[in-house]
Write a protein that holds these residues in place. Structure first.
Motif, mmCIF file in Angstrom:
data_model
loop_
_atom_site.group_PDB
_atom_site.id
_atom_site.type_symbol
_atom_site.label_atom_id
_atom_site.label_comp_id
_atom_site.label_asym_id
_atom_site.label_seq_id
_atom_site.Cartn_x
_atom_site.Cartn_y
_atom_site.Cartn_z
ATOM 1 N N PHE A 16 0.822 -1.214 0.000
ATOM 2 C CA PHE A 16 0.000 0.000 0.000
ATOM 3 C C PHE A 16 0.858 1.268 0.000
ATOM 4 O O PHE A 16 0.430 2.319 0.476
ATOM 5 N N PRO A 35 -0.882 4.434 -1.946
ATOM 6 C CA PRO A 35 -1.991 5.074 -1.215
ATOM 7 C C PRO A 35 -1.533 5.776 0.060
ATOM 8 O O PRO A 35 -2.027 6.871 0.372
ATOM 9 N N ALA A 64 -9.819 5.414 3.805
ATOM 10 C CA ALA A 64 -9.716 3.972 4.029
ATOM 11 C C ALA A 64 -10.921 3.189 3.519
ATOM 12 O O ALA A 64 -10.851 1.966 3.383
ATOM 13 N N GLN A 92 -11.767 3.024 0.654
ATOM 14 C CA GLN A 92 -11.349 2.464 -0.632
ATOM 15 C C GLN A 92 -10.551 1.165 -0.457
ATOM 16 O O GLN A 92 -10.297 0.457 -1.433
ATOM 17 N N ILE A 93 -10.147 0.876 0.783
ATOM 18 C CA ILE A 93 -9.337 -0.302 1.086
ATOM 19 C C ILE A 93 -10.249 -1.462 1.439
ATOM 20 O O ILE A 93 -11.294 -1.261 2.063
ATOM 21 N N GLU A 109 -8.704 -5.279 5.612
ATOM 22 C CA GLU A 109 -7.389 -4.653 5.769
ATOM 23 C C GLU A 109 -7.478 -3.196 6.207
ATOM 24 O O GLU A 109 -6.460 -2.541 6.430
ATOM 25 N N ARG A 110 -8.691 -2.704 6.365
ATOM 26 C CA ARG A 110 -8.897 -1.290 6.665
ATOM 27 C C ARG A 110 -8.251 -0.860 7.984
ATOM 28 O O ARG A 110 -7.554 0.161 8.027
ATOM 29 N N PHE A 138 -4.548 -0.584 7.620
ATOM 30 C CA PHE A 138 -4.168 0.546 6.762
ATOM 31 C C PHE A 138 -4.231 1.852 7.549
ATOM 32 O O PHE A 138 -3.308 2.684 7.474
#
Length: 455
Positions: free
Chosen positions: A376, A379, A405, A407-408, A412-413, A416
């Motif tokens: 990532f 991003p 986030a 968009q993740i 996995e948010r 991230f």
């Protein structure tokens, strides 16, 4: 007080999902809508409910068994699990009605022989020692933790609170601990929980030479962590005198005060005898929550107590970085209901490697790049550049990260968000150029970011 079981029971009446107004009506309790929304958010994070729709059309559902198992499967991809741990997850995915009710098995504690029996293998202890080596092993107890205390206070306070469903972000936690500013949009309970962690961590680090696995340490650790959180003002630091139940479990802890006290003393006696600091750390994470010696806040005590032996040996601390709350909870449930440590051990081993990597600045060689951050990379760079160039303060940055986030992938948010917040808090004059930020931009942003809470 409205608890998670009450809400879940209410949702059972709505197979097609319920609106928040329908839930309030079914609960038939005087609860503010905002408080209920916060509890529903925590249940969603834990995978206990499914949320569909937007705005006024939002509905809350109980997950089907298929959805529950799918969540477990996706989470197992985050941490390497043994076959026995995967089987435990399958067993615990069974409806609670199919699991056999069990009580406290004293034999689980009594049969453990310090330095003869061990939850961790020799190979695992050796691997943990390699992860945790800080080049401070020959210095006075607590030396290493003192050097990283500011970072440890934020990391461990946030991660341990997060595992309890706390809604503060990493940036919120940093602002609360460093600047004393609570987030008015979140509950006072969340702020109190984090501040209690701060006090308890400082107690462990600053009293490294005096404390140990004894009544004074563990009971005062509970007193600090439970401060202003329990209905009975005398409960913090006091052993339990009544029976309790465990939510979403068929396990019933001991309910006789004399037996609780005897088992508590035996647990501490065995912990003191353990020579390996990692085995000592994991032993208390297993046995203390299983006994449930206090009215509440037992898991929090075990997570911080797990750091006592690490701190005394100047090993890297365990701050539970990136640990999925679902796997941690399931690992604890496996101990409660089956006296099986496999799943929690897999989580412990992975968590320690992650935590040690966070504090590896004093190690002689660099580890492998974090594959998550590598994946990532773009991003994260885009988001941090935007935050700095737009001179966002800490509150604006937190909102921007949360919005970005979405968009993740959902699984996995959280990782991230933590990765971005950690990068943001780590920016200084010697490393901001990697984000193509001009010196003038960085200086202006740093002033805005640091002064926002003082205005």
């Amino acid at each position: 007080m409205t608890t998670a079981p009450h809400i879940l029971d209410a949702l059972k009446r709505y197979p097609d999902g319920a609106s928040i107004d329908e839930i309030i009506k079914t609960l038939d309790l005087n609860i503010e809508k905002r408080s209920l929304q916060r509890r529903l958010l925590n249940l969603k994070k834990q995978g206990d409910i499914i949320v569909t729709g937007k705005a006024r059309a939002v509905r809350y559902h109980l997950p089907t068994q298929t959805e529950t198992q799918a969540t477990s499967v996706s989470l197992t991809d985050l941490i390497p699990l043994t076959a026995s741990s995967k089987q435990l997850l399958t067993d615990l995915a069974q409806p609670i009605q199919r699991r056999k009710p069990v009580g406290y098995q004293r034999e689980f504690l009594e049969s453990y022989r310090p330095n003869i029996d061990s939850y961790l293998s020799q190979e695992e202890m050796q691997l943990l020692a390699e992860f945790g080596n800080t080049a401070k092993l020959d210095q006075p107890a607590g030396t290493y933790a003192q050097q990283i205390l500011n970072r440890l206070l934020i990391d461990l306070s946030w991660n341990s609170s997060r595992l309890e469903g706390n809604t503060y972000t990493l940036l919120d936690t940093e602002r609360l601990i460093s600047l004393g500013e609570a987030d008015d949009s979140k509950s006072a309970l969340d702020a109190q929980m984090i501040l209690n962690h701060k006090d308890a961590i400082e107690f462990i680090v600053q009293s490294a030479i005096e404390i140990g696995f004894n009544r004074y340490t563990i009971q005062n650790l509970h007193g600090l962590l439970a401060n202003n959180l329990l209905p009975d003002p005398e409960a913090p630091g006091r052993l339990r005198t009544f029976g309790v139940g465990i939510s979403k479990s068929v396990y019933t802890p001991l309910g006789i005060p004399q037996l609780i006290e005897e088992s508590f003393d035996l647990m501490l006696q065995k912990a003191r005898q353990i020579e390996n600091p990692f085995e000592q750390s994991f032993f208390i994470m297993v046995q203390l929550p299983y006994l449930q010696p206090f009215d509440d806040v037992n898991k929090r005590v075990s997570r911080l107590a797990a750091n006592i032996s690490l701190n005394q040996h100047n090993l890297s601390p365990l701050s539970f970085v990136d640990v999925p709350d679902h796997l941690y909870i399931q690992g604890t449930l496996a101990i409660y209901e089956m006296n099986r440590v496999d799943l929690l051990k897999d989580v412990f081993l992975w968590a320690y490697e992650r935590s040690a990597a966070r504090y590896a600045a004093l190690r002689q060689s660099l580890g492998e790049p974090d594959p998550f951050r590598l994946r990532f990379r773009e991003p994260i760079r885009t988001l941090i550049t935007r935050i700095v160039s737009q001179l966002m303060d800490s509150k604006q940055a937190s909102e921007s990260i949360t919005n970005f986030a979405t968009q993740i992938p959902e699984i996995e948010r959280p990782q991230f968000i933590e990765a971005v917040e950690t990068e943001l808090l780590s920016l200084h004059e010697g490393n901001f150029a990697r984000y193509w930020i001009k010196p003038s931009e960085f200086k202006q942003w740093k002033t805005a970011f640091n002064s926002s809470s003082k205005q």
